[in-house]
Design an enzyme around this catalytic site. Sequence first.
Site, PDB file in Angstrom:
ATOM      1  CG  LEU A 102      44.821  19.303  44.752  1.00 31.93           C
ATOM      2  CD1 LEU A 102      45.412  19.986  45.974  1.00 31.93           C
ATOM      3  CD2 LEU A 102      45.130  17.816  44.780  1.00 31.93           C
ATOM      4  CG  ASP A 103      39.004  15.376  44.902  1.00 33.50           C
ATOM      5  OD1 ASP A 103      39.194  15.647  46.100  1.00 33.50           O
ATOM      6  OD2 ASP A 103      39.254  14.246  44.425  1.00 33.50           O
ATOM      7  CD  GLN A 104      33.587  20.056  48.642  1.00 28.86           C
ATOM      8  OE1 GLN A 104      32.915  19.296  47.956  1.00 28.86           O
ATOM      9  NE2 GLN A 104      33.050  20.844  49.544  1.00 28.86           N
TER      10      GLN A 104
END
Length: 214
Positions: A81-83
């Site tokens: 999951l990206d930031q």
Amino acid sequence: MLAGRVSVGGRIERNPERPTQAERERIAVDGVEVQAAPRVYIALNKPRKIVVSAADERGRDTVYGLLQGAGLPWLGPVGRLDQASEGLLLLSNDTAWSAGITDPATQLEKTYHVQVAGIPNAAALAAMLAGVSDEGEQLSALRATLLRAGDKNAWLEVVLDEGRNRHIRRLLAALGFEVLRLVRVAIGPLILGDLPKGAWRHLLPEEVALLGRE
């Protein structure tokens, strides 16, 4: 291993890439037999601004900070999951199980709730299913549904059966919609549910088995 401290089946083994059969071959370090760590499977509700990485060169907080003091063995993230994204993240030290979940061939569905600026109409939702070309990649959603809408923004439920880098953000941007929030709420049959943000739990044996069969 390069220092000759590891033996497999009673013989020094210096090749780190040599396949072994742990159930048949005795593996020892400095003459002391080692055992595989117990398999651990956890679900974590990742908050925004947390990086899915063991360490970050910019000094940002990582998901491993949420596991400190829990006495867990080393766990690897199952997918990413990206930031800026949040929600359900799996971690495990069972690499074969993890690979089965992330393998595109399994086409394991992942469900997201996405807040966007603007109100996508039926044509926009249909375009998400038809897909767009972005940076040489074809991006599309398996399903896209309008959950609710306000005056200026809306929440969508978006289901993917593949996951390219920033897939949903790029898809919606190509259709003229800015993503305000992106929350993964399910991986296959496993639902995030009411797990508090930043908290984690062990998966039940039946959940591990169910994901492994998907």
